[in-house]
Motif scaffolding. Structure first.
Motif: not given
Lengths: 163, 142
Positions: B20-22, A1-2, B30, B32, A40-41, A22-23, B24, A44, A26
């Motif tokens: 699930v890959p978490t 997490m940033e 990215r 998208r 993830k988007d 966070y994890d 960032p 955020q 997601v």
């Protein structure tokens, strides 16, 4: 997490409380939308919304509060996307992480609507009652009961009666 | 006490979610925006394709719509409606000329000759239906 913000006390307390979730967020969003990157988007965006609302938050169950924001965002996004006739699928790519671990379960889950997936997660994984789920997703309790009943019947049928 | 099926579901869902890959993803890598650009390109190609299709259909239909029909061109030459056209010639520009027709009474006529209707029409048995050559005209034969 940033880091979501820098020095302000509100941001500091928010980050200290919410960053560990966070994890989990997601993962739950990926379960609903079927795409880890999109999850993830959405996570955020959920964090930004939560940060905006943080001063008004009553402090009870912050993890559930954050998950609720994210799950409602995911449901709205999928509902909005379903209105576009040229994008019928809920996810644009096959989730390799799910197919690698439990393809049977994922194929059964993939046939469910987003609200059904959300209700299943909140009930089976997070242990919320039907009334609590109804309150979080802002739907009548009977609707949640119906979702859960149909979802579990579907999964029983697809996965076999593994009792 | 949790339902055994719910318990089994909980275990399997938990295993699924752990996969699930978490982590960032750096903003620069990215995927998208790429997906967005792909969608934009698809829409652009679709729009250009549709535009070309519309232009092609206009190119085909507009001249046909602006050109008078064959019947209208005959009327313009003075050929009455409902008569039998025996022959109709055309000049180098595609304009009708030397239109020979048989009226309802069986008489054969010719219109729009250049300096006269210089056409001679015979039927399959070589009987003269219309003689438009120079010199005395033959009597039109019914």
């Amino acid at each position: 997490m940033e880091s979501v913000a820098t020095a302000s006390p509100i941001a500091t307390s928010f980050e200290a409380t919410m960053a560990p979730n966070y994890d989990g967020l997601v993962r739950r969003l990926a379960f609903i939308v079927g795409d880890a990157e999109e999850a993830k988007d959405l996570a955020q965006t959920a964090y930004l919304k939560a940060l905006e609302a943080w001063p008004r938050f009553d402090g009870s169950d912050p993890r559930g509060w954050l998950y609720t924001i994210g799950i409602n965002l995911a449901i709205s996004e999928l509902r909005r996307r379903r209105l576009r006739f040229w994008r019928r699928r809920t996810s644009s790519t096959e989730p390799s992480w799910a197919l690698r671990v439990d393809p049977d379960l994922w194929q059964a889950i993939d046939e469910l609507d987003a609200p059904q997936r959300a209700a299943l997660l909140l009930n089976v994984l997070d242990g919320y009652t039907q009334a609590e789920i109804a309150s979080r997703l802002d739907v009548p309790s009977g609707t949640v009961a119906s979702w859960l009943s149909r979802t579990k019947a579907h999964l029983r049928q697809r996965l076999g009666e593994e009792r | 006490m949790m339902d055994p099926f719910d318990s089994m579901l909980r275990q399997r869902i938990t295993r699924l979610l752990v996969a699930v890959p978490t982590e960032p993803i750096p903003q620069a890598s990215r995927p998208r925006p790429m997906a967005g650009r792909r969608m934009l390109r698809k829409r652009l190609i679709l729009a250009v394709g549709l535009g070309l299709l519309i232009l092609a259909s206009l190119a085909v239909s507009l001249p046909a719509m602006s050109r008078p029909t064959y019947e209208a061109r005959l009327r313009d030459l003075g050929v009455p409606a409902g008569v039998e056209i025996i022959t109709a010639g055309a000049d180098a520009n595609g304009n009708l000329m030397d239109v020979v027709y048989r009226d309802k009474d069986g008489h054969v006529h010719c219109v729009k000759g250049v300096g006269g209707c210089y056409v001679s029409i015979t039927d399959p048995s070589r009987r003269v239906l219309y003689d438009g050559g120079p010199g005395p005209k033959a009597t039109p034969t019914p």
